[in-house]
Structures are given as C-alpha cells and as structure tokens.
Design a protein around this motif. Structure first.
Motif, mmCIF file in Angstrom:
data_model
loop_
_atom_site.group_PDB
_atom_site.id
_atom_site.type_symbol
_atom_site.label_atom_id
_atom_site.label_comp_id
_atom_site.label_asym_id
_atom_site.label_seq_id
_atom_site.Cartn_x
_atom_site.Cartn_y
_atom_site.Cartn_z
ATOM 1 N N LYS A 11 -1.866 -8.354 -1.816
ATOM 2 C CA LYS A 11 -0.588 -7.534 -1.774
ATOM 3 C C LYS A 11 -0.644 -7.254 -0.458
ATOM 4 O O LYS A 11 0.711 -6.560 0.074
ATOM 5 C CB LYS A 11 -0.213 -6.387 -2.805
ATOM 6 C CG LYS A 11 -0.688 -7.057 -3.743
ATOM 7 C CD LYS A 11 0.667 -6.313 -5.120
ATOM 8 C CE LYS A 11 -0.078 -6.786 -6.612
ATOM 9 N NZ LYS A 11 1.035 -7.652 -6.537
ATOM 10 N N PHE A 12 -1.341 -6.479 0.218
ATOM 11 C CA PHE A 12 -1.264 -6.226 1.404
ATOM 12 C C PHE A 12 -1.452 -6.543 2.732
ATOM 13 O O PHE A 12 -1.897 -6.259 3.690
ATOM 14 C CB PHE A 12 -2.238 -4.335 1.239
ATOM 15 C CG PHE A 12 -3.032 -4.225 1.725
ATOM 16 C CD1 PHE A 12 -4.452 -4.984 1.948
ATOM 17 C CD2 PHE A 12 -3.320 -4.444 0.211
ATOM 18 C CE1 PHE A 12 -5.464 -4.599 1.657
ATOM 19 C CE2 PHE A 12 -4.647 -3.789 -0.270
ATOM 20 C CZ PHE A 12 -5.926 -4.109 0.928
ATOM 21 N N ILE A 13 -2.014 -7.970 2.741
ATOM 22 C CA ILE A 13 -2.512 -8.593 3.785
ATOM 23 C C ILE A 13 -2.068 -10.109 3.734
ATOM 24 O O ILE A 13 -2.185 -10.721 2.605
ATOM 25 C CB ILE A 13 -4.197 -9.024 3.529
ATOM 26 C CG1 ILE A 13 -4.617 -7.523 4.126
ATOM 27 C CG2 ILE A 13 -3.855 -10.322 4.982
ATOM 28 C CD1 ILE A 13 -6.342 -8.037 4.221
ATOM 29 N N VAL A 28 -7.587 -9.233 10.443
ATOM 30 C CA VAL A 28 -7.702 -7.592 10.858
ATOM 31 C C VAL A 28 -7.009 -6.584 10.915
ATOM 32 O O VAL A 28 -6.972 -5.130 11.149
ATOM 33 C CB VAL A 28 -8.711 -7.940 12.274
ATOM 34 C CG1 VAL A 28 -9.107 -6.031 12.944
ATOM 35 C CG2 VAL A 28 -10.334 -8.543 12.445
ATOM 36 N N TYR A 29 -6.054 -6.562 11.540
ATOM 37 C CA TYR A 29 -4.718 -5.693 12.033
ATOM 38 C C TYR A 29 -3.934 -5.342 10.584
ATOM 39 O O TYR A 29 -3.774 -3.664 10.464
ATOM 40 C CB TYR A 29 -3.420 -6.252 12.624
ATOM 41 C CG TYR A 29 -4.268 -6.459 14.624
ATOM 42 C CD1 TYR A 29 -4.891 -5.859 14.857
ATOM 43 C CD2 TYR A 29 -3.385 -7.614 14.949
ATOM 44 C CE1 TYR A 29 -5.594 -5.547 16.402
ATOM 45 C CE2 TYR A 29 -3.802 -8.184 16.073
ATOM 46 C CZ TYR A 29 -4.639 -6.854 16.887
ATOM 47 O OH TYR A 29 -5.175 -7.815 18.575
ATOM 48 N N GLN A 30 -3.945 -6.162 9.725
ATOM 49 C CA GLN A 30 -3.664 -4.926 8.464
ATOM 50 C C GLN A 30 -4.412 -4.813 7.486
ATOM 51 O O GLN A 30 -4.237 -3.624 6.977
ATOM 52 C CB GLN A 30 -2.705 -6.871 7.826
ATOM 53 C CG GLN A 30 -1.411 -7.594 8.577
ATOM 54 C CD GLN A 30 -0.918 -8.500 7.848
ATOM 55 O OE1 GLN A 30 -0.933 -8.510 6.838
ATOM 56 N NE2 GLN A 30 -0.416 -9.523 8.645
ATOM 57 N N ALA A 34 -3.888 -1.210 6.420
ATOM 58 C CA ALA A 34 -3.909 -0.360 5.353
ATOM 59 C C ALA A 34 -4.888 0.677 5.152
ATOM 60 O O ALA A 34 -5.145 1.608 4.169
ATOM 61 C CB ALA A 34 -5.605 -1.614 4.401
ATOM 62 N N VAL A 35 -5.814 0.214 6.032
ATOM 63 C CA VAL A 35 -6.562 1.940 5.969
ATOM 64 C C VAL A 35 -6.225 3.630 6.035
ATOM 65 O O VAL A 35 -6.436 4.336 5.543
ATOM 66 C CB VAL A 35 -8.072 1.919 6.640
ATOM 67 C CG1 VAL A 35 -9.271 2.661 7.071
ATOM 68 C CG2 VAL A 35 -8.826 0.336 5.972
ATOM 69 N N GLN A 36 -4.946 3.500 7.202
ATOM 70 C CA GLN A 36 -4.883 4.129 8.009
ATOM 71 C C GLN A 36 -3.738 4.487 6.579
ATOM 72 O O GLN A 36 -3.313 5.478 6.547
ATOM 73 C CB GLN A 36 -3.732 2.951 8.576
ATOM 74 C CG GLN A 36 -4.340 3.808 10.280
ATOM 75 C CD GLN A 36 -4.581 2.804 11.960
ATOM 76 O OE1 GLN A 36 -3.060 2.297 11.549
ATOM 77 N NE2 GLN A 36 -4.623 3.337 12.608
ATOM 78 N N ARG A 37 -2.609 3.375 6.584
ATOM 79 C CA ARG A 37 -2.003 3.830 4.963
ATOM 80 C C ARG A 37 -2.494 4.432 3.804
ATOM 81 O O ARG A 37 -2.155 5.201 2.809
ATOM 82 C CB ARG A 37 -1.027 2.854 4.979
ATOM 83 C CG ARG A 37 0.387 2.561 6.002
ATOM 84 C CD ARG A 37 0.880 1.695 6.237
ATOM 85 N NE ARG A 37 1.965 1.299 7.079
ATOM 86 C CZ ARG A 37 2.335 0.658 7.282
ATOM 87 N NH1 ARG A 37 2.810 -0.937 6.315
ATOM 88 N NH2 ARG A 37 3.237 0.289 8.173
ATOM 89 N N VAL A 86 -15.537 0.102 3.847
ATOM 90 C CA VAL A 86 -14.577 1.000 3.918
ATOM 91 C C VAL A 86 -15.706 2.099 5.342
ATOM 92 O O VAL A 86 -15.654 2.779 3.921
ATOM 93 C CB VAL A 86 -13.005 0.828 3.513
ATOM 94 C CG1 VAL A 86 -12.401 1.865 4.302
ATOM 95 C CG2 VAL A 86 -12.439 -0.130 3.143
ATOM 96 N N GLN A 87 -15.045 2.123 6.180
ATOM 97 C CA GLN A 87 -14.360 3.774 6.816
ATOM 98 C C GLN A 87 -13.436 3.888 7.762
ATOM 99 O O GLN A 87 -13.165 2.541 7.924
ATOM 100 C CB GLN A 87 -16.423 3.667 7.620
ATOM 101 C CG GLN A 87 -16.664 2.547 8.412
ATOM 102 C CD GLN A 87 -17.695 2.903 9.906
ATOM 103 O OE1 GLN A 87 -19.132 3.017 8.588
ATOM 104 N NE2 GLN A 87 -17.813 2.570 10.152
ATOM 105 N N HIS A 88 -13.358 4.727 8.193
ATOM 106 C CA HIS A 88 -12.557 5.539 9.061
ATOM 107 C C HIS A 88 -12.638 5.828 10.246
ATOM 108 O O HIS A 88 -12.934 7.037 10.193
ATOM 109 C CB HIS A 88 -11.658 6.581 8.541
ATOM 110 C CG HIS A 88 -9.685 6.629 8.518
ATOM 111 N ND1 HIS A 88 -10.058 7.190 9.954
ATOM 112 C CD2 HIS A 88 -9.090 5.976 7.606
ATOM 113 C CE1 HIS A 88 -8.028 6.821 10.280
ATOM 114 N NE2 HIS A 88 -7.526 6.368 9.030
#
Length: 179
Positions: A11-13, A28-30, A34-37, A86-88
């Motif tokens: 759905k988001f990639i 990678v970019y998407q 997704a993590v940033q959003r 996932v990590q930010h």
C-alpha cells in the motif's frame, strides 16, 4: 507493535519499472518515507525477505539489496534469530546535541567546506572530518566533463602553474561547490 504479516507494504511502497532509478532504491526511499510519516513505527518487526518479495512482486535479491541499504543507513536493525526491526535514525541523532557530544568527547571537531587533503599535516593526534560522500551517487561522466572544461581554460592553467606546494585550494573549493 503489529505483526509483520499485517503490515501492508504494497500500500505504501509502489514500484515504477519505467523509472531509470533502480528498484531497490525505490523501495529504500519509500520505506524511509513510510517511517518518517509513521506508517511504520520504531521497533516494528519487518517480515522476511521472501515474504516481502512476494508482497511487492520483485525478486528476493532486490529485497535483500534494499534491506542491506536500509541497514547501512540506520533505518532497520537486525537481531540474529529474532528478526528485523524498524528504527528511526533521525530521532536518535536529535537526542545528541553537538555541544553535549563535544563535552563527552573532550575535544573539538574541525569543520571545513574544503575537501580533506591526505597530505594535510597538523599537530592534532586525531583528525576528524564531517564524513565521506557516497561514491555510488557521483555522476562520473558529468564530473569528467567539468574537469576537462575547467582544465581547458587559460586562467585555470595559470592557477595550476602557480599552485603552492601544499596543494591547490582553487580546485578543492570548486569541487566542493560542485558536490
């Protein structure tokens, strides 16, 4: 934290095979967006590469390349025999301020817009820079055209002829501005 099977990666990639950009970099970019959003939260478990390749309808090696790039950039962490999470990295960096880091390190960082010279001699025991560029992103054809056009100019040739023994800062400044 949701189960990795419940994450709707498709759905988001979105992969566009018509783009000249490699598919693994699109992923990678998407993923980073997704993590940033906050579509993906920190600590969330990611499904394995086989599952992701089936969901996104790409070859498993493409997913492995994308995951390796994300791991190198700090967007995911892998715990052997447990999974990938996932990590930010931007949130981690924001908690460390430069002044706190310098106080903990007990030395100053030298910041310069000039490229580092390997022959630069200082009386400092440890020499730190702002980092190194990602050489995969350099446009070598464009850079070689820049050099050849710069070297064909008379003013540039005169500057090269009068360069000091330590090196020519003119080219360092020009290359720095270009990059």
């Amino acid at each position: 934290m949701s189960s990795p099977e419940n994450i709707p990666f498709s759905k988001f990639i979105k992969i566009d095979r018509r783009k000249s950009e490699p598919i693994y970099l699109q992923i990678v970019y998407q993923f980073i967006q997704a993590v940033q959003r906050h579509f993906l939260e920190e600590g969330e478990k990611i499904p394995g590469s086989r599952q992701l390749s089936q969901d996104l309808k790409v070859h498993r090696k493409t997913i492995v390349s994308a995951l390796e790039e994300l791991r190198q950039q700090g967007w995911i962490s892998t715990k052997p025999a447990i999974g990938t999470f996932v990590q930010h990295p931007e949130q981690i960096k924001s908690n460390i301020t430069e002044s706190n880091f310098e106080q903990a390190a007990k030395f100053d960082f030298h910041k310069s817009f000039l490229l580092d010279s390997p022959h630069h001699k200082t009386d400092i025991q440890a020499h730190f820079t702002d980092g190194t560029p990602d050489y995969r992103l350099i446009q070598t054809k464009e850079l070689s055209q820049f050099y050849s056009s710069a070297l064909s100019r008379k003013k540039v040739i005169d500057k090269i002829a009068t360069a000091s023994v330590e090196g020519n800062t003119f080219f360092k400044e020009q290359l720095t501005n270009y990059l």
